[in-house]
Design a protein around this motif. Structure first.
Motif, mmCIF file in Angstrom:
data_model
loop_
_atom_site.group_PDB
_atom_site.id
_atom_site.type_symbol
_atom_site.label_atom_id
_atom_site.label_comp_id
_atom_site.label_asym_id
_atom_site.label_seq_id
_atom_site.Cartn_x
_atom_site.Cartn_y
_atom_site.Cartn_z
ATOM 1 N N GLN A 72 38.126 38.589 30.014
ATOM 2 C CA GLN A 72 39.138 39.563 30.398
ATOM 3 C C GLN A 72 38.979 39.839 31.890
ATOM 4 O O GLN A 72 37.906 40.244 32.344
ATOM 5 C CB GLN A 72 38.982 40.868 29.622
ATOM 6 N N LEU A 73 40.019 39.621 32.659
ATOM 7 C CA LEU A 73 39.972 39.827 34.100
ATOM 8 C C LEU A 73 40.555 41.194 34.435
ATOM 9 O O LEU A 73 41.692 41.509 34.082
ATOM 10 C CB LEU A 73 40.758 38.740 34.825
ATOM 11 N N ILE A 74 39.753 42.013 35.103
ATOM 12 C CA ILE A 74 40.264 43.257 35.676
ATOM 13 C C ILE A 74 40.314 43.036 37.178
ATOM 14 O O ILE A 74 39.277 43.010 37.856
ATOM 15 C CB ILE A 74 39.387 44.460 35.307
ATOM 16 N N PRO A 75 41.515 42.840 37.722
ATOM 17 C CA PRO A 75 41.639 42.408 39.121
ATOM 18 C C PRO A 75 41.584 43.562 40.111
ATOM 19 O O PRO A 75 42.058 44.665 39.826
ATOM 20 C CB PRO A 75 43.012 41.730 39.140
ATOM 21 N N PHE A 76 41.019 43.270 41.262
ATOM 22 C CA PHE A 76 41.044 44.180 42.399
ATOM 23 C C PHE A 76 41.579 43.410 43.592
ATOM 24 O O PHE A 76 40.998 42.405 43.989
ATOM 25 C CB PHE A 76 39.650 44.736 42.686
ATOM 26 N N ARG A 77 42.686 43.876 44.120
ATOM 27 C CA ARG A 77 43.406 43.176 45.173
ATOM 28 C C ARG A 77 44.052 41.912 44.607
ATOM 29 O O ARG A 77 43.520 41.264 43.728
ATOM 30 C CB ARG A 77 42.499 42.800 46.345
ATOM 31 N N ASP A 78 45.201 41.584 45.108
ATOM 32 C CA ASP A 78 45.895 40.383 44.645
ATOM 33 C C ASP A 78 45.215 39.123 45.128
ATOM 34 O O ASP A 78 45.278 38.081 44.475
ATOM 35 C CB ASP A 78 47.355 40.386 45.124
ATOM 36 N N GLN A 79 44.545 39.212 46.277
ATOM 37 C CA GLN A 79 44.009 38.031 46.933
ATOM 38 C C GLN A 79 42.585 38.298 47.415
ATOM 39 O O GLN A 79 42.243 39.413 47.783
ATOM 40 C CB GLN A 79 44.901 37.674 48.138
ATOM 41 N N ALA A 80 41.765 37.257 47.376
ATOM 42 C CA ALA A 80 40.402 37.380 47.893
ATOM 43 C C ALA A 80 40.429 37.810 49.354
ATOM 44 O O ALA A 80 41.332 37.441 50.113
ATOM 45 C CB ALA A 80 39.669 36.049 47.745
ATOM 46 N N LEU A 81 39.421 38.580 49.759
ATOM 47 C CA LEU A 81 39.415 39.179 51.092
ATOM 48 C C LEU A 81 39.453 38.139 52.208
ATOM 49 O O LEU A 81 40.127 38.333 53.223
ATOM 50 C CB LEU A 81 38.168 40.056 51.251
ATOM 51 N N ARG A 82 38.716 37.037 52.052
ATOM 52 C CA ARG A 82 38.654 36.065 53.142
ATOM 53 C C ARG A 82 40.000 35.390 53.398
ATOM 54 O O ARG A 82 40.269 34.909 54.497
ATOM 55 C CB ARG A 82 37.582 35.002 52.857
ATOM 56 N N LEU A 83 40.830 35.321 52.374
ATOM 57 C CA LEU A 83 42.139 34.691 52.532
ATOM 58 C C LEU A 83 43.224 35.674 52.939
ATOM 59 O O LEU A 83 44.366 35.278 53.164
ATOM 60 C CB LEU A 83 42.530 33.983 51.230
ATOM 61 N N ASP A 84 42.871 36.971 52.982
ATOM 62 C CA ASP A 84 43.850 38.007 53.341
ATOM 63 C C ASP A 84 43.686 38.351 54.824
ATOM 64 O O ASP A 84 42.737 39.018 55.228
ATOM 65 C CB ASP A 84 43.608 39.248 52.481
ATOM 66 N N LYS A 85 44.602 37.892 55.642
ATOM 67 C CA LYS A 85 44.513 38.111 57.088
ATOM 68 C C LYS A 85 44.665 39.575 57.466
ATOM 69 O O LYS A 85 44.330 39.975 58.586
ATOM 70 C CB LYS A 85 45.573 37.275 57.805
ATOM 71 N N ASN A 86 45.173 40.388 56.536
ATOM 72 C CA ASN A 86 45.373 41.811 56.826
ATOM 73 C C ASN A 86 44.166 42.657 56.435
ATOM 74 O O ASN A 86 44.133 43.862 56.701
ATOM 75 C CB ASN A 86 46.614 42.334 56.101
ATOM 76 N N ALA A 87 43.161 42.062 55.787
ATOM 77 C CA ALA A 87 41.984 42.814 55.349
ATOM 78 C C ALA A 87 41.099 43.137 56.551
ATOM 79 O O ALA A 87 40.725 42.247 57.312
ATOM 80 C CB ALA A 87 41.213 42.015 54.317
#
Length: 356
Positions: free
Chosen positions: A52-67
């Motif tokens: 069961q996946l409980i997600p945090f953020r849609d995208q991994a941090l390293r791939l998110d240029k806005n993080a």
């Protein structure tokens, strides 16, 4: 057992490219599910899992240029995990010390952390003296050395699925390097070894922003006019098999206390010998003279290159299967989970009844 796995948010689980911790969390999670455990994975939303996946953020941090702030999402995730603490028999963290304070305040659930990074950092001494009640798992015995005061529940070496990397029986004609471009990983040493040995070097590298200046001022001048060296970018799992499997040998010339070093067992899975320097976990992972050679200098490494042809690639693969399978890794974790539950007066069987 009802088990929560807390993964780092820097990469997806499994990662698309580089990401050793997230890769291990994926293998562990999927094998636990296969064995019938009720597993919940807290990770980035682009993760793939049978749990069961409980997600945090849609995208991994390293791939998110806005993080910008990478700590805040982890703190929030830990809070959300412990809000659900009564739904689990055990929570297994892979994000260092972030959960410790909350784990101490939620005695209703067993908690353990696997430490995946280096521990020879001065600021960690007072922290682990304070949290000496938190059970920890090391990924090599060498990793523990800086923190003898910590509560070590066990050492669990990483393991890979046996079918992840196929065996390559034929010896290749190039040396391979796989890893980050940073001083401690030793790409410069790998270039020196290959140059002196007179063999081509193919290097699959990741350059973090913090290491960009090191690459441009130190590594690039070494390769600019060196036709023996071919730099590749980050590669995926399938590309990695061919890259490592078709190599003559893999160079692992680290100069830091590497806690484990996945590339060593990934190479072994392909049957490719490893030439590694004697730091950190290397003497625990390698079998000198069988899976490759442990060296203390560039001249020793160059000499080892000439000896690689005497090694059996079949034996290299055999050692991998005997020592570094995902089945062995997960069995080791199940033993630690059971011990933690029993120390709290709960057996694994009772945990299963509670879950039902």
């Amino acid at each position: 057992m009802r088990i929560a796995q807390i993964a780092p948010l820097h990469e997806s689980v499994p990662p698309k490219f580089y990401g050793g911790t997230e890769r291990v969390v994926s293998w562990l999670t999927e094998e636990l599910v296969r064995r019938g455990h009720e597993v919940t994975l807290f990770a980035s939303g682009d993760s793939q899992t049978q749990a069961q996946l409980i997600p945090f953020r849609d995208q991994a941090l390293r791939l998110d240029k806005n993080a910008i702030d990478t700590v805040a999402p982890h703190i929030l995730m830990v809070e959300k995990v412990f809000q659900k603490a009564d739904q689990f028999d055990l929570i297994h963290g892979h994000i260092d010390y972030y959960p410790y304070a909350l784990a101490r305040r939620h005695p209703e659930v067993a908690f353990v952390t696997t430490l995946h990074g280096r521990l020879d950092i001065p600021e960690l001494q007072p922290l682990y003296s304070e949290f000496s009640d938190i059970p920890l798992v090391s990924i090599s015995n060498a990793q523990r050395n800086p923190l003898p005061q910590a509560r070590w529940a066990g050492t669990v070496y990483h393991g890979l699925p046996l079918d992840l990397h196929p065996f390559y029986p034929e010896q290749g004609n190039y040396l391979a390097f796989l890893g980050r471009v940073s001083p401690e990983k030793g790409l410069d040493t790998a270039i020196e070894i290959a140059t002196q040995a007179g063999m081509p070097l193919k290097a699959s590298i990741k350059i973090d922003q913090v290491d960009r200046q090191y690459y441009e001022s130190y590594i690039y001048p070494m390769i600019r006019d060196n036709p023996q060296v071919e730099l590749l970018g980050e590669i995926n799992e399938q590309e990695k098999s061919e890259f490592l499997g078709k190599a003559y040998a893999v160079l692992f010339p680290i100069r830091w206390p590497e806690p484990f070093g996945l590339v060593m067992i990934e190479s072994m899975a392909c049957g490719t010998p490893v030439i590694a320097t004697r730091f950190g976990s290397v003497p625990e992972v390698m079998v000198h003279g069988e899976t490759g050679f442990i060296v203390d200098s560039v001249p020793e490494a160059v000499e080892a290159v000439s000896k690689v042809g005497s090694l059996s690639r079949q034996r290299v693969r055999q050692v991998f299967e005997e020592r570094f399978s995902v089945a062995r890794m997960v069995s080791d974790y199940e033993t630690i989970y059971a011990q933690l539950l029993e120390s709290r007066g709960t057996t694994p069987a009772q945990a299963k009844m509670t879950a039902a």
